[in-house]
Design a protein around this motif. Sequence first.
Motif, short mmCIF file in Angstrom:
data_model
loop_
_atom_site.label_atom_id
_atom_site.label_comp_id
_atom_site.label_asym_id
_atom_site.label_seq_id
_atom_site.Cartn_x
_atom_site.Cartn_y
_atom_site.Cartn_z
N THR A 3 -27.44 -22.82 77.86
CA THR A 3 -26.23 -23.02 77.06
C THR A 3 -25.90 -24.49 76.88
OG1 THR A 3 -24.87 -22.79 79.06
CG2 THR A 3 -25.25 -20.80 77.75
N THR A 4 -26.26 -25.35 77.85
CA THR A 4 -26.00 -26.78 77.71
C THR A 4 -26.81 -27.35 76.55
OG1 THR A 4 -25.57 -27.00 80.08
CG2 THR A 4 -26.08 -29.01 78.86
N VAL A 5 -28.09 -26.99 76.50
CA VAL A 5 -28.93 -27.44 75.39
C VAL A 5 -28.40 -26.90 74.07
CG1 VAL A 5 -31.24 -27.32 74.40
CG2 VAL A 5 -30.97 -27.66 76.85
N GLN A 6 -28.00 -25.64 74.06
CA GLN A 6 -27.48 -25.02 72.84
C GLN A 6 -26.24 -25.75 72.35
OE1 GLN A 6 -26.10 -21.01 73.35
NE2 GLN A 6 -26.30 -20.51 71.19
N LYS A 7 -25.33 -26.08 73.26
CA LYS A 7 -24.10 -26.78 72.87
C LYS A 7 -24.41 -28.18 72.35
CE LYS A 7 -21.26 -24.32 76.28
NZ LYS A 7 -20.58 -24.43 77.59
N LEU A 63 -27.19 -29.26 70.94
CA LEU A 63 -27.82 -29.17 69.62
C LEU A 63 -26.81 -28.76 68.56
CD1 LEU A 63 -31.25 -27.53 70.52
CD2 LEU A 63 -30.83 -29.88 69.82
N THR A 64 -25.86 -27.91 68.93
CA THR A 64 -24.82 -27.51 67.98
C THR A 64 -23.98 -28.72 67.57
OG1 THR A 64 -24.71 -25.28 68.91
CG2 THR A 64 -22.82 -26.01 67.61
N LEU A 115 -21.71 -35.54 74.39
CA LEU A 115 -21.87 -36.70 73.51
C LEU A 115 -22.42 -37.89 74.28
CD1 LEU A 115 -18.60 -36.50 71.37
CD2 LEU A 115 -20.94 -36.27 70.51
N SER A 116 -21.97 -38.06 75.52
CA SER A 116 -22.47 -39.17 76.34
C SER A 116 -23.97 -39.04 76.56
CB SER A 116 -21.74 -39.19 77.69
OG SER A 116 -20.36 -39.45 77.51
N THR A 117 -24.42 -37.82 76.79
CA THR A 117 -25.86 -37.59 76.97
C THR A 117 -26.62 -37.88 75.68
OG1 THR A 117 -25.47 -35.89 78.64
CG2 THR A 117 -27.61 -35.87 77.55
N LEU A 118 -26.08 -37.43 74.56
CA LEU A 118 -26.74 -37.66 73.27
C LEU A 118 -26.77 -39.14 72.92
CD1 LEU A 118 -25.26 -34.65 71.27
CD2 LEU A 118 -27.64 -34.95 71.96
N ILE A 119 -25.76 -39.88 73.33
CA ILE A 119 -25.74 -41.33 73.11
C ILE A 119 -26.83 -41.99 73.95
CG2 ILE A 119 -24.43 -43.44 73.55
CD1 ILE A 119 -21.90 -41.85 72.76
N TYR A 165 -29.47 -40.33 70.08
CA TYR A 165 -29.27 -39.47 68.92
C TYR A 165 -27.88 -39.62 68.29
CZ TYR A 165 -33.56 -36.98 70.08
OH TYR A 165 -34.87 -36.67 70.31
N VAL A 166 -26.92 -40.16 69.04
CA VAL A 166 -25.54 -40.27 68.57
C VAL A 166 -25.03 -41.67 68.86
CG1 VAL A 166 -23.17 -39.46 68.96
CG2 VAL A 166 -25.04 -37.81 68.81
N ALA A 167 -24.16 -42.17 67.98
CA ALA A 167 -23.52 -43.48 68.17
C ALA A 167 -22.01 -43.29 68.18
CB ALA A 167 -23.92 -44.43 67.05
#
Length: 254
Positions: free
Chosen positions: A3-7, A9-10, A42-46, A50-52
């Motif tokens: 579910t963490t990966v799913q969230k 990616l969503t 978001l912190s992980t994606l940053i 992948y995210v700014a």
Amino acid sequence: MDTTVQKALTILEVLARSDTHRGITELAGELGLSKSNVHRLLSTLIQLGYVANEDGRYGPTSKLWELGSLIIGRYDVRRLARPIMEVLARQSGETVHLSVLDEISCEVVYIDKIESGQAVRAYSEVGGRAPAHCVATGKAMLAELPDAALLALEGRLVPHTRRSIATVEELLRQVAQIRRDRFAVNHGEWRDQVRGVASVIRGADGRVAAAIGISGPAGRLTQDFIRRTAPMVVEAGDTVSRLMGGSRPAAHVA
């Protein structure tokens, strides 16, 4: 499903489809998640690039575009290379492969092939993998990497036959020859009785997009055969490169 990966990616999909950057409260409300959960994702994606974050509002970086371009490029190279592969298969009478390099695993991935009509031929399958330092298409693409990237392979060059490259020093020696010749040869380094010869294909940005090569039993792919067919393989790679908008080989960075 994780579910963490799913969230994560969503969130990434929502940001990619949004015309503007989004805030944490806004994302949490839209996705039905807590603000702390959204912030953590978001912190992980940053951290992964992948995210700014711009003044507390979040949007996707160009990394998604870069990954998408790589995937689209593979589809393009398959489509453009296919007719050239067919010509090379007729000229050589052997199996023709189209491969891309997975730099993370240091493996080639076969994305297309044309089987030889010979009763005895080299076995492989589309979607299959092989260690890049042991096959001709892989060695051709490794030769395009900076020497620093090759030096980082120390300890990862597992030999599979007595002819396999097992040290970075030997890899660098062969790479120097490949850069001069513009083709690479596999002398039974992955499968003892299978040889191959390959050359790279460049995209419009001048970078290597794939490699094209022929392979077959060592009894047929003699030194004389390789000497005669290597120019055909190089020309095949150059032809597909031109179709992709590619140019002359770039200078190598040591």
